[in-house]
Write a protein that holds these residues in place. Structure first.
Motif, mmCIF file in Angstrom:
data_model
loop_
_atom_site.group_PDB
_atom_site.id
_atom_site.type_symbol
_atom_site.label_atom_id
_atom_site.label_comp_id
_atom_site.label_asym_id
_atom_site.label_seq_id
_atom_site.Cartn_x
_atom_site.Cartn_y
_atom_site.Cartn_z
ATOM 1 N N PHE A 1 47.090 -1.744 53.532
ATOM 2 C CA PHE A 1 46.118 -0.730 53.111
ATOM 3 C C PHE A 1 44.862 -0.777 53.986
ATOM 4 C CE2 PHE A 1 42.237 0.081 50.650
ATOM 5 C CZ PHE A 1 42.396 1.448 50.437
ATOM 6 N N VAL A 2 44.331 -1.970 54.201
ATOM 7 C CA VAL A 2 43.101 -2.097 54.996
ATOM 8 C C VAL A 2 43.372 -1.771 56.461
ATOM 9 C CG1 VAL A 2 41.295 -3.687 55.770
ATOM 10 C CG2 VAL A 2 42.098 -3.775 53.405
ATOM 11 N N GLN A 3 44.517 -2.228 56.986
ATOM 12 C CA GLN A 3 44.822 -1.980 58.396
ATOM 13 C C GLN A 3 45.047 -0.497 58.682
ATOM 14 O OE1 GLN A 3 48.213 -4.555 59.112
ATOM 15 N NE2 GLN A 3 46.932 -6.128 60.061
ATOM 16 N N ASP A 4 45.786 0.192 57.813
ATOM 17 C CA ASP A 4 46.239 1.545 58.120
ATOM 18 C C ASP A 4 45.393 2.647 57.486
ATOM 19 O OD1 ASP A 4 48.231 0.191 59.387
ATOM 20 O OD2 ASP A 4 49.802 0.661 57.937
ATOM 21 N N GLU A 5 44.831 2.396 56.306
ATOM 22 C CA GLU A 5 44.159 3.472 55.585
ATOM 23 C C GLU A 5 42.641 3.388 55.649
ATOM 24 O OE1 GLU A 5 45.790 4.645 51.804
ATOM 25 O OE2 GLU A 5 47.595 3.433 52.138
ATOM 26 N N ILE A 6 42.112 2.289 56.156
ATOM 27 C CA ILE A 6 40.676 2.194 56.442
ATOM 28 C C ILE A 6 40.535 2.316 57.957
ATOM 29 C CG2 ILE A 6 38.583 0.828 56.223
ATOM 30 C CD1 ILE A 6 39.730 1.684 53.544
ATOM 31 N N ARG A 7 40.132 3.491 58.416
ATOM 32 C CA ARG A 7 40.097 3.717 59.859
ATOM 33 C C ARG A 7 38.985 2.880 60.500
ATOM 34 N NH1 ARG A 7 37.032 8.275 58.246
ATOM 35 N NH2 ARG A 7 35.248 8.737 59.634
ATOM 36 N N TYR A 8 39.174 2.610 61.785
ATOM 37 C CA TYR A 8 38.195 1.777 62.492
ATOM 38 C C TYR A 8 37.035 2.647 62.948
ATOM 39 C CZ TYR A 8 36.139 -1.730 65.506
ATOM 40 O OH TYR A 8 35.259 -2.628 66.065
ATOM 41 N N MET A 9 35.834 2.313 62.491
ATOM 42 C CA MET A 9 34.607 2.986 62.908
ATOM 43 C C MET A 9 33.441 2.096 62.515
ATOM 44 S SD MET A 9 33.305 5.649 64.392
ATOM 45 C CE MET A 9 31.637 6.169 64.696
ATOM 46 N N GLY A 10 32.627 1.712 63.484
ATOM 47 C CA GLY A 10 31.520 0.801 63.207
ATOM 48 C C GLY A 10 30.176 1.493 63.312
ATOM 49 N N ILE A 11 29.397 1.482 62.238
ATOM 50 C CA ILE A 11 28.005 1.948 62.264
ATOM 51 C C ILE A 11 27.143 0.697 62.293
ATOM 52 C CG2 ILE A 11 26.271 3.412 61.181
ATOM 53 C CD1 ILE A 11 28.777 4.905 62.013
ATOM 54 N N GLU A 12 26.804 0.233 63.493
ATOM 55 C CA GLU A 12 26.199 -1.088 63.665
ATOM 56 C C GLU A 12 24.724 -0.964 64.038
ATOM 57 O OE1 GLU A 12 28.651 -3.196 66.405
ATOM 58 O OE2 GLU A 12 30.365 -3.255 65.050
ATOM 59 N N ILE A 13 23.963 -0.363 63.172
ATOM 60 C CA ILE A 13 22.545 -0.148 63.421
ATOM 61 C C ILE A 13 21.744 -1.289 62.818
ATOM 62 C CG2 ILE A 13 20.598 1.408 63.031
ATOM 63 C CD1 ILE A 13 22.579 3.697 62.880
ATOM 64 N N GLY A 14 20.825 -1.855 63.603
ATOM 65 C CA GLY A 14 19.930 -2.890 63.095
ATOM 66 C C GLY A 14 20.679 -4.097 62.592
ATOM 67 N N ALA A 15 20.376 -4.497 61.355
ATOM 68 C CA ALA A 15 20.989 -5.693 60.775
ATOM 69 C C ALA A 15 22.494 -5.560 60.661
ATOM 70 C CB ALA A 15 20.390 -5.967 59.391
ATOM 71 N N TYR A 16 23.006 -4.324 60.634
ATOM 72 C CA TYR A 16 24.445 -4.130 60.470
ATOM 73 C C TYR A 16 25.221 -4.380 61.757
ATOM 74 C CZ TYR A 16 23.484 -2.482 55.806
ATOM 75 O OH TYR A 16 23.081 -2.430 54.491
ATOM 76 N N SER A 17 24.522 -4.846 62.796
ATOM 77 C CA SER A 17 25.240 -5.336 63.963
ATOM 78 C C SER A 17 26.032 -6.582 63.611
ATOM 79 C CB SER A 17 24.251 -5.643 65.093
ATOM 80 O OG SER A 17 23.345 -6.668 64.686
ATOM 81 N N HIS A 18 25.550 -7.355 62.616
ATOM 82 C CA HIS A 18 26.247 -8.567 62.182
ATOM 83 C C HIS A 18 26.522 -8.597 60.682
ATOM 84 C CE1 HIS A 18 24.700 -9.780 66.124
ATOM 85 N NE2 HIS A 18 25.619 -10.715 66.134
ATOM 86 N N ARG A 19 25.821 -7.792 59.923
ATOM 87 C CA ARG A 19 26.039 -7.765 58.479
ATOM 88 C C ARG A 19 27.017 -6.644 58.149
ATOM 89 N NH1 ARG A 19 23.972 -9.168 53.539
ATOM 90 N NH2 ARG A 19 23.805 -7.566 51.928
#
Length: 878
Positions: free
Chosen positions: A308-326
């Motif tokens: 489910f996580v591999q196939d149905e959660i598409r890969y896309m990173g919103i890595e702004i500020g602290a979310y570069s690592h959090r």
């Protein structure tokens, strides 16, 4: 106040407002101009060292790279001086770009100056900067929120020095109070002067580790601050080579960190990934759904959650500020149905933990992999997050970013990420992932050959079986491209091997997801598969072990010092069955090569009218060390020979390289030798030499014995051009025979290569002499004598080389032909040398010099003078 005065005042107010507006726009996004540099920085005098020309790329170099860091103020000051050395440097070095994150950083430019002939020109103007959103990783579905401050400089010229400085203020809040970083002191081009410093409070316990050098930093203290300094001049140039492993890094660099143990990194990671009071109704519903599907089978639950996580959660990173690592909260990721590696991993951990399964986030590095353990503890060593599942005291590593991974839980695998850090309380050491996918690719090709008549058709059926990781990769490829495009790409590929091929039936794909086995059946027809190269050769067909050939890593630079990355987990078996319309001669052939890094074997057999080629290839390591290059090159060349078989119409089968095919490498050597010698001869031809106008005026035409000599002058370069082809020096037969004659054939091949070079030199030099001859150039006798004497030496060399080759092959060597050639060259050389040096006809014929323009006008004046003198003499007689 007059109307005109009011109008002028209104215009000035408007212009001022517009200027303020534009300035504010240019200086938005936390960008500003501040001509005052930080007071804390150390003043550095550039040492103005210039690298050697070979170490300068793109037409410019950095004469100074200065970077000063004040940890307590969270300010990084950078000063750079570029020197433009060519027109290419004007193109490549005339813009300035600094990337920053306005979410937590401020960028202030202090200086932009162009120095020309020692005179500075100030180019610092806020209106000239463009603040552009960069998003360099958007193609990888990663959105970071970074911007580029871009300045395109005008009127940049060769010889200019571009100096600029700026300060970045603010650290990513995710870093917390502790500091960790990595500084590089070298790059792909040499830097004239490099200076780094780090200023920090004495209360900080900052550790450092040098890589690829042993120098310790210069340490100074003042008040409550401490400073580390590194300085170097004319840094080493590092050119990258093809197929280097990700973990290979020869650059001088230093790592700094306040983390004293991996347990401290774990504690940081636990805090960063913690969502203690998160309400998760969506996750609760999903867990209930997965439990219902899996029943009481925990392994089935893990499989379903992972897919489910591999196939149905598409890969896309919103890595702004602290979310570069959090990571984002698992609830948010589940609802939005997208996330990057840390988002998907945390969601999977939450799904598994919710059913009582031990699962933990795990930090990995796709860059350092097996070298990760060489670094000091720091969160920023890692750039990827996966999941470790501990089920029944058995650890399984799962990468949630891999799509279309199938099979049972016991067969799950993660790529070879090397040393990783499990984010679990109490962990204080890295752990190594032992990734050993058991996948295999089996490819069976069956050719039913038509006869050699025009229009006859051959059928080709291909049955391919992909297991485990091979099935995952092919499944993902089909999902991305679609079955129709996959079929078309297969056909396009085989058209390059067999132009007359066309699809007979659509491909059939069968996917056993439970056992992770994917099967593909292909069916083709090939018209006129037999090819006829020329009238003297029989019709033939080539068969290729192409699947294995594609996986081989070739070494183009034998002197490279860096290791070579091998395609890991390669395990291929390819079988080619050829059903002929007639019976062939019986033959069997086996070959095997094995080392600690790779394995190859081939078995060729024949039964009645059927031939079968069976290949196996495996990579047993992910890289090859330079110490093994020599053996590897020899083995790969041998493997390449066995991967191509030529079937002739008469039933003969030739393995490997066709002896009659071209040796393109040797042809390139021949062409390069001709190009270099042509350039040198051209320089000789245009060399300016003194002339005697009387000799030119009295020059004799070509005649007498010179006509006979002219025939030899014409014939010599023609013979030198034709002879290497008649000796088949550009065919593989000669070179393959050399490989059979000598166990270490590289030396003998170099001798043969030298002979090819000599043929090229003799042809070009002979052609040069022919041009001199017909232009009656004064230099002809000297150069033709040199040519004759050089040719005598060449004949001697060829005689000795023939004797050496025959000795290696235990063949009798009479050398009559070589001896006759030597005697003929010697006699001709002696006669021609004597004739050219003593003949008055030669001295009176070869009198012209270069350039013609120097003596042409003088010759006209000389004739006019003679005419005048003759006229005056006749007048006196009268």
């Amino acid at each position: 106040m007059s109307f005109n005065a009011l109008k002028t005042k209104a215009f000035l107010l408007f212009a001022f407002s517009l200027l303020i507006s534009l300035s504010s726009f240019s200086q938005g996004k936390n960008f500003s101009i501040n001509r005052t540099e930080p007071k804390w920085k150390i003043t550095i005098a550039p040492q103005q060292k210039k690298p050697a020309a070979k170490d300068i790329s793109d037409g410019y170099f950095l004469s100074l790279y200065e970077n000063q860091n004040h940890i307590e103020l969270q300010e990084d000051y950078t000063r750079i001086i570029r020197e433009i050395v060519s027109d290419a440097g004007v193109q490549n070095g005339s813009q300035i770009s600094v990337t920053y994150d306005p979410g937590y950083q401020k960028l202030a430019f202090h200086k932009v100056t162009i120095w020309r002939n020692g005179i500075p020109s100030d180019r610092l103007n806020a209106l000239n900067f463009k603040i552009l959103q960069s998003e360099k990783e958007l193609s990888r579905f990663i959105y970071s929120g970074t911007f580029d401050a871009l300045l395109v400089l005008d009127d940049v010229r060769k010889g200019d020095r571009i100096e600029f400085s700026y300060t970045l203020s603010g650290y990513n809040p995710i870093y917390g109070a502790r500091y960790a970083s990595l500084y590089y002191f070298e790059s792909s081009s040499s830097i004239g002067h490099v200076y780094y410093n780090v200023i920090f409070a004495k209360s900080r316990d900052l550790s450092f580790k040098n890589f690829n050098f042993a120098d310790t930093p210069k340490i100074t203290e003042k008040a409550n601050l401490k400073m580390y300094e590194w300085e170097n001049t004319l840094t080493k140039t590092h050119r990258t080579s093809d197929s280097e492993p990700n973990w290979y890094n020869p650059l001088r660099r230093v790592q700094l960190t306040e983390y004293k143990s991996w347990s401290e990194v774990v504690n940081w990671a636990l805090a960063v990934n913690d969502y203690p009071d998160l309400k998760t109704p969506a996750i609760t519903r999903k867990v209930t759904e997965l439990k219902k599907l899996a029943g009481k089978d925990l392994k089935k639950y893990i499989e379903l959650s992972t897919r489910f996580v591999q196939d149905e959660i598409r890969y896309m990173g919103i890595e702004i500020g602290a979310y570069s690592h959090r990571p984002n909260s698992p609830e948010k990721v589940l609802i939005q149905r997208y996330g990057d590696c840390k988002d998907k991993s945390l969601l999977l951990v939450r799904l598994l933990n919710s059913n009582g399964i031990d699962a933990y986030l795990t930090y990995a590095s796709t860059s350092y992999t097996l070298k990760t353990g060489e670094y000091l503890p720091s969160p920023f060593v890692f750039n990827h997050v996966i999941v470790m599942v501990n089920h029944n005291n058995q650890k399984t590593w799962i990468d949630p970013t891999i799509a279309y991974q199938r099979g049972k839980f016991d067969d799950f695998y993660a790529p070879n990420y090397g040393a990783v850090l499990v984010v679990k309380k109490g962990i204080n050491a890295l752990e190594t992932i032992e990734s050993k996918p058991e996948g295999k690719l089996l490819s069976n090709l069956t050719f039913k050959l038509g006869d050699t008549t025009e229009g006859s058709k051959t059928t080709l059926t291909i049955y391919s079986v992909y297991k485990d990781n091979y099935a995952d990769d092919m499944r993902a490829q089909i999902a991305e491209s679609g079955a129709d495009n996959t079929e078309k790409s297969f056909l396009d590929y085989y058209k390059k091997l067999y132009p007359g091929i066309d699809t007979k039936e659509n491909i059939v794909i069968e996917d056993d997801e439970s056992n992770n086995i994917l099967e593909i059946n292909e069916s083709y027809e090939i018209s006129d598969i037999w090819t006829e190269l020329d009238d003297n050769k029989p019709m033939s067909i080539n068969f290729y072990g192409d699947v294995i050939s594609y996986e081989l890593t070739r070494i183009t630079d034998k002197k490279r010092k860096s290791p070579i990355a091998l395609k890991h987990t390669v395990n291929i078996e390819q079988n080619i069955t050829v059903e002929l319309p007639y019976t062939v001669n019986t033959f069997d052939e086996n070959y095997k090569v094995e080392s600690s890094e790779y394995y190859f074997d081939v078995y060729t057999s024949q039964l009645d009218s059927t031939i079968k080629f069976s290949y196996t290839y495996k990579n047993k390591s992910d890289h090859l060390d330079p110490i093994n290059f020599k053996t590897y090159i020899k083995d790969i060349n041998k493997i390449d020979q066995y991967l191509t078989y030529t079937l002739n119409r008469g039933g003969n089968v030739a393995g490997g390289n066709d002896n009659n095919s071209g040796n393109y490498y040797m042809m390139m050597v021949y062409i390069v030798a001709m190009a270099i010698s042509s350039y040198l001869c051209f320089r000789l031809y245009i060399k300016k030499t003194p002339y005697q106008i009387e000799e030119i005026a009295d020059a004799r035409p070509l005649g007498g014995w010179l006509v006979v000599l002219g025939l030899r002058v014409i014939a010599f370069p023609i013979a030198m051009l034709i002879k290497p082809f008649t000796l088949n020096l550009f065919g593989n037969e000669v070179w393959n025979n050399i490989a059979l004659l000598a166990e270490n054939s590289s030396g003998l091949k170099m001798l043969m290569m030298l002979e090819v070079v000599m043929f090229a030199l003799c042809f070009v030099y002979g052609f040069f002499c022919a041009i001199l001859f017909f232009n009656r150039r004064k230099e002809f006798p000297k150069h033709f004598v040199i040519l004759c004497l050089s040719y005598i030496g060449f004949v001697c060399y060829d005689w000795a080389l023939s004797a050496y080759i025959n000795k290696l092959g235990n063949l009798a060597f009479t050398g009559f032909e070589e001896a006759a050639g030597f005697v003929g060259a010697l006699v001709f050389g002696v006669i021609v040398t004597y004739y050219l040096q003593n003949s008055q006809r030669v001295k009176q014929t070869f009198v012209f010099t270069y350039p013609r323009s120097d003596w042409e006008s003088k010759l006209a004046e000389y004739y006019n003078q003679l005419f005048t003198e003759k006229k005056e003499h006749n007048h006196e007689d009268i």
